[in-house]
Design a protein around this motif. Structure first.
Motif, mmCIF file in Angstrom:
data_model
loop_
_atom_site.group_PDB
_atom_site.id
_atom_site.type_symbol
_atom_site.label_atom_id
_atom_site.label_comp_id
_atom_site.label_asym_id
_atom_site.label_seq_id
_atom_site.Cartn_x
_atom_site.Cartn_y
_atom_site.Cartn_z
ATOM 1 N N GLU A 225 0.830 -1.193 0.000
ATOM 2 C CA GLU A 225 0.000 0.000 0.000
ATOM 3 C C GLU A 225 0.869 1.249 0.000
ATOM 4 O O GLU A 225 2.098 1.179 -0.044
ATOM 5 C CB GLU A 225 -0.918 -0.025 1.226
ATOM 6 N N GLU A 226 0.213 2.421 0.057
ATOM 7 C CA GLU A 226 0.929 3.688 -0.037
ATOM 8 C C GLU A 226 1.844 3.923 1.172
ATOM 9 O O GLU A 226 1.681 3.304 2.221
ATOM 10 C CB GLU A 226 -0.077 4.838 -0.146
ATOM 11 N N SER A 227 2.795 4.834 0.997
ATOM 12 C CA SER A 227 3.732 5.152 2.067
ATOM 13 C C SER A 227 3.014 5.824 3.233
ATOM 14 O O SER A 227 1.924 6.389 3.087
ATOM 15 C CB SER A 227 4.837 6.061 1.539
ATOM 16 N N VAL A 228 3.678 5.802 4.391
ATOM 17 C CA VAL A 228 3.121 6.359 5.624
ATOM 18 C C VAL A 228 3.956 7.562 6.030
ATOM 19 O O VAL A 228 5.193 7.525 5.984
ATOM 20 C CB VAL A 228 3.107 5.300 6.741
ATOM 21 N N PHE A 229 3.288 8.621 6.415
ATOM 22 C CA PHE A 229 3.951 9.831 6.888
ATOM 23 C C PHE A 229 4.535 9.554 8.270
ATOM 24 O O PHE A 229 3.805 9.304 9.228
ATOM 25 C CB PHE A 229 2.941 10.978 6.937
ATOM 26 N N THR A 230 5.883 9.605 8.402
ATOM 27 C CA THR A 230 6.527 9.147 9.632
ATOM 28 C C THR A 230 7.352 10.207 10.345
ATOM 29 O O THR A 230 7.434 10.193 11.577
ATOM 30 C CB THR A 230 7.445 7.952 9.338
ATOM 31 N N PHE A 231 8.023 11.116 9.623
ATOM 32 C CA PHE A 231 8.916 12.080 10.264
ATOM 33 C C PHE A 231 8.722 13.467 9.662
ATOM 34 O O PHE A 231 8.365 13.602 8.486
ATOM 35 C CB PHE A 231 10.390 11.685 10.077
#
Length: 792
Positions: A225-231
């Motif tokens: 799935e799509e990337s995750v906002f992490t930093f």
């Protein structure tokens, strides 16, 4: 005074065009270029008449844009001191680009997106393009062998930050694997919000923001799935060529929703560490609020362009310190908003800065939107430095009348330093980053938060500092063999290597015991360590080493350094109260951590090792040592050149008398008969003995070495004495010129922080203790809430 390292404009003398035989041909070429530019302007004028629907068709090509031009509004508001309220708003042109697409040259713009020459925008050399983003200005420390790609540097920063904040302990099996997975940071892509260069001009970039996206489940696969906002990573630059990063992890140490401003998705509060404005000290707390981009920079599925272009907003609020007291405790309701005690120490709101996009224009292979934006805002990318200087002029000479805090040295950071075991004087040990030990022992009043980051780029060393460093290194190569003490120099600057100077006797013993499992010592001056080098880093409670003499009984097989310095000389000042923190087994290893190259000039300019400790360690905090006694033994006069410390019947050298120019060493004439007045008069000087000669004035060549034979010949001619004299006189001249320039322009430095009063501060530290002087400075800072307004 430190100066900015900005790239200057390139000017050309047009008068030479009329004095060469080919002047007519050159003029024809210039007119042709001018005509071409006029033609482009005409085309752009026609392009501006396009409707929004025509422009929207550029983005609907089954792939979302990976670059945007942001027309933004930058607002600064100062609220404290109340008499110095000040605010301003400027338009600014930013770019929001995908890091992977940028560094793959997918965003290059020429006549088309696939043009051979990306003259409108590109990644790389800014002098060949109208606008550009060059990798050398982002997350670059200047160290040798540094990764060239920005995204690799970003990944390294995140990796080091996670490793420094996740303790390594005894673990096994699944728990150990989970800890290792938690330390691994994979960057799928990141939005970079920054100001590009313009016509080759790379001015100061005050703030660059990285919105980092990571794979949702480990490393990405095609069907994930799509990337995750992490930093969120904030990269801050000041006008002195220094940079600092703040690493903010989404979902960790965030303020609760009740405290977020309207329209912001995330908010963090953490202590301030970096010197940005000359009108603020480094006290206080930042509260950073962020509105995230509307979508990731890279899509792994076939989707159309988002209906709303990204308009990320960043708000930075600076709060003063507020020490909790029983009379004014923080309310439980206020404490419950924050997961850490950071908010308990926040005082009043002092300053607010907001970066807010007003228009977001996608770039999809055509230079027209970029050229259109540049025509609307033709000078904004060139005016950043001028606007900073103009506002500084108003704050200093105008109605706010704020005094200047001179640039302090960068703080130690856990981001780059090697890990080790730090043993406090109270006993026991704990695994913490070494970078937190040498510079500042943990203060109970400063909460430890999960907000990461640290200094990235240090100010470059000057010519005099490089010369002093060369002298000290050559001295140590010989000196460690004379005293049998290993010396390790640990820089805070990540661009510099850790240096180890090992005596021959230790290297011989190490080579003979390697087969038994002991670790082999690296060569002299070689870095020779890993990021997890298990070294016993010993810094006492005050960070300036011991004041007591060494034990008299060495362990078997350990070379004992000569105890030429007496216990009285090891104890630097009457107010010293450091407690022992090492045993004899550790006494043959001197560790010096320094945050500035001024450590080397301090050794060269001060008349003895004791004076260097007083000025550079106790007063200014430029370096820390593991043992004062070892430091004095190492940086003393070589035995073959003369005595070590105590004054003798020999005459003080001319260079030593020159070094004493600004040092109050002569006792004043007694003019009062009262005991209190006599005691005060005695405290007007520093009664530390002055050796007749300096350990760095003569070169002292190692035996049986052809490399230093030329140096030995020059030393016999007193060449290095003359060179030292020239360097010292040059520094004194620069100091005098600095003071005069401040007087000529009417610049006002915060009282007590003037560079020409350093030895006066050292005298007060000698008699009153560093704690008393620091407390006085803190009280003065509290009066001015971190800023000092000059009285009318």
């Amino acid at each position: 005074m430190p100066t900015s390292t900005l790239t200057p404009y390139a000017f050309f003398d047009l008068s030479t065009l009329w004095t060469t035989p080919a002047s007519s041909a050159l003029i024809i070429i210039l007119f042709a270029v001018l005509a071409t530019l006029l033609g482009i302007t005409a085309l752009l004028t026609s392009a501006m008449s396009g409707t929004p629907s025509e422009f929207q068709t550029l983005t609907n090509n089954n792939s979302q844009p990976q670059a945007y031009i942001l027309h933004t509004s930058v607002t600064h508001g100062r609220y404290l001191p109340i008499e110095s309220k000040h605010a301003f708003t400027y338009p600014a042109l930013f770019m929001l680009v995908s890091l992977r697409a940028l560094e793959d040259h997918s965003l290059n713009l020429g006549l088309t997106s696939k043009s051979y020459w990306p003259w409108a925008f590109g990644y790389g050399n800014p002098k060949r393009r109208l606008t550009a983003i060059a990798p050398r200005g982002y997350l670059s420390s200047g160290k040798e062998g540094e990764k060239g790609r920005i995204i690799k540097r970003l990944e390294e920063v995140l990796q080091r930050d996670r490793s420094s904040r996740i303790p390594r302990g005894p673990s096994s099996g699944e728990k150990k694997e989970e800890e290792e997975e938690e330390r691994i940071v994979v960057v799928d892509d990141a939005w970079m919000l920054t100001m590009p260069s313009f016509v080759g001009w790379e001015g100061i970039n005050p703030l660059t923001v990285y919105f980092v996206y990571s794979p949702s489940k480990g490393r990405r696969k095609e069907d994930e799935e799509e990337s995750v906002f992490t930093f969120v990573v904030l990269e801050i630059h000041n006008t002195f060529g220094e940079s600092h990063v703040h690493v903010l992890k989404v979902g960790e140490e965030e303020d609760k929703k009740e405290l977020r401003g309207r329209g912001y998705d995330h908010q963090w509060t953490f202590p301030r560490q970096f010197h940005v404005s000359p009108f603020n000290d480094r006290s206080g707390y930042y509260t950073v609020s962020v509105k995230r981009p509307s979508h990731p920079p890279t899509s792994h599925s076939k989707v159309s362009a988002p209906s709303e272009p990204p308009k990320p907003t960043v708000r930075v609020q600076l709060y003063t310190n507020r020490t909790p007291s029983p009379s004014s405790p923080a309310t439980p309701q206020f404490q419950s908003y924050f997961p850490t005690p950071t908010a308990d120490l926040r005082g009043e709101l002092k300053l607010t800065a907001i970066l807010r996009p007003t228009q977001s224009i996608p770039l999809n292979g055509s230079p027209v939107p970029l050229l259109r934006s540049l025509m609307k805002m033709p000078f904004d990318l060139l005016l950043t430095t001028a606007r900073i200087d103009y506002q500084a002029f108003i704050l200093h000479y105008g109605k706010p009348r704020l005094d200047v805090f001179l640039r302090p040295e960068m703080k130690w950071t856990s981001l780059w330093r090697r890990g080790g075991t730090v043993r406090g004087s109270g006993g026991g040990s704990s695994r913490v980053p070494v970078g937190q030990g040498p510079e500042e022992p943990e203060d109970s009043s400063t909460p430890v938060t999960g907000i990461g980051g640290g200094g990235v780029k240090w100010q470059d060393a000057g010519l005099l500092e490089r010369y002093a460093r060369w002298k000290v290194e050559r001295f140590l190569q010989k000196r460690v063999d004379e005293v049998g003490i290993k010396v390790t120099l640990v820089p805070a600057n990540p661009a510099l290597k850790v240096q180890r100077f090992v005596p021959e006797i230790m290297k011989t013993r190490s080579s003979t015991t390697t087969s038994t499992g002991h670790k082999e010592e690296p060569a002299v001056g070689e870095d020779g360590g890993s990021d997890d080098d298990d070294v016993e880093w010993l810094w006492d409670q005050k960070g300036c080493g011991n004041t007591t003499s060494l034990p008299m009984t060495p362990s078997p097989g350990t070379p004992r350094p000569p105890l030429s310095a007496s216990s009285s000389s090891s104890s630097l000042s009457p107010s010293s109260a450091c407690t022992p923190s090492f045993s004899w087994q550790e006494s043959a290893h001197l560790r010096i951590g320094y945050i500035s190259s001024k450590f080397f000039t301090t050794l060269l300019f001060c008349p003895s090792a004791e004076y260097s400790l007083l000025l550079g360690c106790d007063t200014e905090g430029w370096f820390k040592v593991s043992s004062r006694h070892l430091f004095i033994n190492v940086f003393a006069k070589s035995e073959e050149d003369g005595t070590l410390h105590s004054p003798t019947t020999s005459r003080t050298s001319s260079l030593q008398r020159l070094r004493l120019r600004d040092i109050p060493t002569t006792p004043p004439i007694e003019t009062s008969s009262t005991s209190n007045s006599k005691q005060d008069q005695k405290k007007n000087h520093i009664p530390i003995p002055i050796p007749p000669t300096h350990f760095l004035d003569r070169f002292g060549t190692p035996t049986n070495s052809r490399l230093f034979s030329l140096y030995g010949f020059l030393d016999s001619l007193y060449f290095f004495n003359l060179l030292n004299c020239l360097v010292i006189l040059t520094q004194f001249g620069l100091d005098t010129l600095e003071r005069k320039v401040f007087g000529w322009v009417g610049a006002r430095v915060v009282q007590g922080q003037e560079p020409w009063t350093a030895w006066e501060r050292a005298r007060r530290v000698y008699w009153g203790g560093a704690e008393d002087v620091q407390l006085e400075q803190q009280l003065e800072g509290a009066k001015g809430v971190g800023s000092v307004r000059h009285p009318q």
